[in-house]
Design a protein around this motif. Structure first.
Motif, short mmCIF file in Angstrom:
data_model
loop_
_atom_site.label_atom_id
_atom_site.label_comp_id
_atom_site.label_asym_id
_atom_site.label_seq_id
_atom_site.Cartn_x
_atom_site.Cartn_y
_atom_site.Cartn_z
N THR A 191 -57.24 -35.48 -63.46
CA THR A 191 -56.51 -35.97 -62.28
C THR A 191 -57.37 -36.97 -61.51
O THR A 191 -56.90 -38.04 -61.12
N GLU A 234 -55.53 -45.56 -61.53
CA GLU A 234 -54.21 -46.11 -61.19
C GLU A 234 -54.20 -46.80 -59.83
O GLU A 234 -53.59 -47.86 -59.67
N SER A 283 -42.06 -37.66 -62.55
CA SER A 283 -43.15 -38.44 -61.98
C SER A 283 -42.79 -39.92 -61.91
O SER A 283 -43.05 -40.58 -60.90
N THR A 321 -42.29 -42.41 -58.46
CA THR A 321 -42.92 -43.72 -58.27
C THR A 321 -41.88 -44.80 -58.00
O THR A 321 -42.06 -45.64 -57.11
N SER A 362 -47.18 -38.35 -57.48
CA SER A 362 -46.93 -39.69 -58.01
C SER A 362 -46.45 -40.63 -56.91
O SER A 362 -46.92 -41.77 -56.80
N GLY A 389 -49.87 -37.99 -61.25
CA GLY A 389 -48.91 -36.96 -60.85
C GLY A 389 -48.67 -35.96 -61.95
O GLY A 389 -48.65 -34.74 -61.73
N ASN A 432 -48.45 -43.74 -55.74
CA ASN A 432 -47.92 -44.73 -56.69
C ASN A 432 -48.69 -44.63 -58.00
O ASN A 432 -49.09 -45.63 -58.60
N PRO A 467 -48.11 -42.49 -61.37
CA PRO A 467 -47.32 -41.54 -62.16
C PRO A 467 -48.13 -40.71 -63.13
O PRO A 467 -47.84 -39.51 -63.33
N ALA A 487 -45.34 -33.01 -59.52
CA ALA A 487 -45.73 -34.28 -60.14
C ALA A 487 -45.12 -35.46 -59.42
O ALA A 487 -45.80 -36.47 -59.16
#
Length: 604
Positions: A414, A421, A216, A220, A183, A192, A187, A189, A179
């Motif tokens: 995912t 993100e 995670s 980051t 992550s 991840g 960048n 989290p 994770a």
């Protein structure tokens, strides 16, 4: 003087490590198990993030160097030469320093979870970093995320082993490393956490989320402090969803699902072809890398991870992607741009297979983002050029990435949250849901297993998405083969069978010939009236008591044996090896092992 300095540096490094290790053992003695686990999550997460920083920084530096040289020549000569050097160096390092082999692909983590109780070799903590940096960093057409995930998992596994943590904590820290790595690489989290749960830890309770989330977040934070933002894949343009484009996103979802199947199948064929081309590893590496170099010369964006080209496609000047290519003079022709992008998406599959099959190391995560973005751009650009509608090309480019990740890895959550993100918002959540779900459904229907685990899932080695199969994979059927009962030769009499039944607690008797080949079985419940009647015992030949046996082979998998029990409704199975009787297995033994493993393998 230099030698003395090197020895001194090594000495101080070793002493510092021992001092830090001593502090951690002391903390373990005064903290509760849960508190030490949380501390471990932070340390594993930070270690994974540092590994990400090293890999990403090296790959980005080589890319900038190659781009600078090619800007001078106006053609991708450097881009074509560096991957050959990188793959040859990777093969050299593997043969010279890694005992001639290296485990590739995230399925290595899944095997560690399902078959080895979360134990991973120590060499995985450095071998992936070294080999993938040489392959991908120098232009091999793969991604760094798979090596990052394996490295993070190895950090977590070996940390747990070193500090004598329990099985459950070892699996958790392995997931924490994965994770944190993902992550830190994006960048992202949340992505991840979801990657670790969807792909690595298929069976996990809610309480186990906390350690993974801590790791995670740590990944980051560490990356934010060290790495420059331009090295990571990110988009800052405001994204807005237009409801009237819903139908076009459905089309993209369908095409993404079909493209996932194409990519997975052609990749496997290409990798298998080049890997079996010759037994001479350096010759294979040279041939495969040279073929890759030709593809990169024609399509320079195939160089390395390809994240820079994704940013260009999603930007305001996508025609810049034709710079330093044979088509640079046609940059203003939108149809040429479209054909180049579509061609690169199709050819990427072969570039990935050539890189992996010729001896390079890397993963399929970055290639899936690459082909997803190129597919999304192609669909939107094609519809725009046809005059159907002025499509939001930027939106389709980023949403396409989620579609391909969802289909290839069977990990829709995912894919959705990763893109949400890295785009800095959730403005495209609806099309992300549409495209990812459709792509996943189509790919899952046509390919039962995800791209990373298909090769091992078909052997019955591991099924991380199937809880029962995961547990069965930890049970070795050979451990439950018994050979502690009397058997009969086919030439013996019914009285011999009666003697065995009356003097032992056996409920069945295997019958063999002179060569130990299994002839059949005598089941007490079926012949009780005969064997306990003196008259019938005397006049009934043994052949009348023998039934067709329910058998399994010594080489059969545990899952097959369990299925055999269920199908034939039997309490025992006779085991044959090379057609000869070898022993028997009781259903009760297998069920007890299943119950025990179910209890021990529950992660909470």
């Amino acid at each position: 003087m230099k030698i003395w300095n090197k020895k001194r540096i090594a000495y101080y490094f070793k002493q510092t490590f021992r001092y830090a290790e001593g502090i951690l053992f002391f903390l373990k003695s005064i903290l509760s198990d849960r508190q030490f686990l949380y501390l471990s999550c932070v340390l594993v997460g930070a270690s994974s993030a540092i590994a990400v920083t090293i890999l990403k920084s090296f790959a980005h530096a080589v890319f900038k160097f190659a781009t600078y040289i090619d800007n001078i020549s106006h053609l991708p000569y450097t881009n074509s030469i560096l991957p050959i050097i990188g793959i040859l160096l990777t093969v050299f390092v593997v043969r010279k320093f890694l005992n001639g082999s290296i485990e590739k692909g995230t399925y290595q983590i899944m095997i560690a979870v399902a078959k080895h109780s979360g134990v991973m070799p120590k060499k995985q903590m450095y071998s992936q970093i070294v080999t993938s940096s040489l392959t991908v960093g120098m232009g091999g057409s793969l991604g760094l995320e798979s090596p990052i995930a394996i490295t993070g998992a190895a950090f977590g596994s070996n940390f747990a082993q070193n500090y004598k943590l329990s099985y459950k904590d070892r699996i958790l820290l392995l997931g924490c490393g994965v994770a944190a790595g993902i992550s830190a690489a994006f960048n992202a989290p949340i992505a991840g956490v979801l990657f670790a749960i969807e792909i690595v830890l298929a069976d996990i309770t809610v309480s186990a989320f906390i350690p993974i989330m801590i790791a995670s977040a740590t990944g980051t934070i560490v990356t934010d402090l060290i790495i420059k933002e331009d090295i990571l894949l990110s988009f800052k343009k405001q994204l807005v969803f237009d409801t009237f484009n819903t139908g076009y996103y459905v089309i993209l979802g369908v095409l993404a699902g079909l493209f996932c199947v194409y990519h997975a199948r052609m990749f496997r064929k290409t990798e298998a072809y080049i890997s079996k081309f010759t037994n001479h590893v350096y010759k294979k590496a040279l041939i495969g890398a040279t073929m890759l170099a030709v593809l990169i010369f024609l399509f320079p964006t195939l160089f390395g991870e390809g994240y820079e080209s994704i940013k260009i496609l999603a930007g305001d000047q996508p025609e810049a992607i034709l710079n330093n290519t044979l088509l640079k003079n046609f940059a203003t022709n939108e149809w040429v741009l479209l054909l180049f992008v579509a061609g690169a998406a199709l050819v990427k599959t072969f570039a990935v297979g050539l890189t992996m099959g010729s001896g390079g190391n890397g993963g399929n995560f970055a290639p899936s983002l690459f082909v997803g973005s190129y597919l999304g751009f192609t669909v939107a650009k094609f519809l725009s050029l046809l005059g159907v509608k002025d499509m939001p090309i930027h939106n389709f480019t980023v949403v396409g990435m989620a579609g391909v990740i969802s289909g290839l890895f069977h990990a829709p959550l995912t894919g959705i949250f990763l893109i949400a993100e890295i785009t800095g918002g959730y403005g495209l959540m609806v099309p992300l849901l549409i495209v990812s779900s459709i792509s996943f459904a189509i790919a899952k229907h046509m390919e039962k297993y995800s791209m990373d685990i298909k090769s091992i899932a078909e052997t019955g080695m591991v099924f991380t998405s199937d809880k029962d199969a995961n547990i069965l994979s930890t049970i070795n059927a050979h451990d439950f083969i018994r050979n502690d009962i009397h058997i009969l030769k086919s030439t013996q009499t019914t009285q011999d069978a009666v003697t065995i039944f009356t003097q032992t607690q056996q409920e069945f008797i295997p019958v063999v010939d002179d060569n130990q080949t299994l002839v059949g079985v005598i089941n007490l419940n079926h012949v009780r009236p005969i064997v306990f009647s003196t008259f019938q015992t005397k006049f009934t030949p043994l052949s009348d008591l023998i039934e067709q046996p329910i058998t399994v082979s010594y080489d059969d998998s545990t899952k097959h044996i369990i299925n055999r029990f269920d199908l034939r409704k039997s309490d025992f199975l006779l085991v044959q090896k090379d057609k000869a009787y070898f022993g028997y297995i009781l259903k009760a033994d297998m069920l007890e092992a299943y119950r025990n493993n179910l209890k021990s393998l529950s992660i909470n």
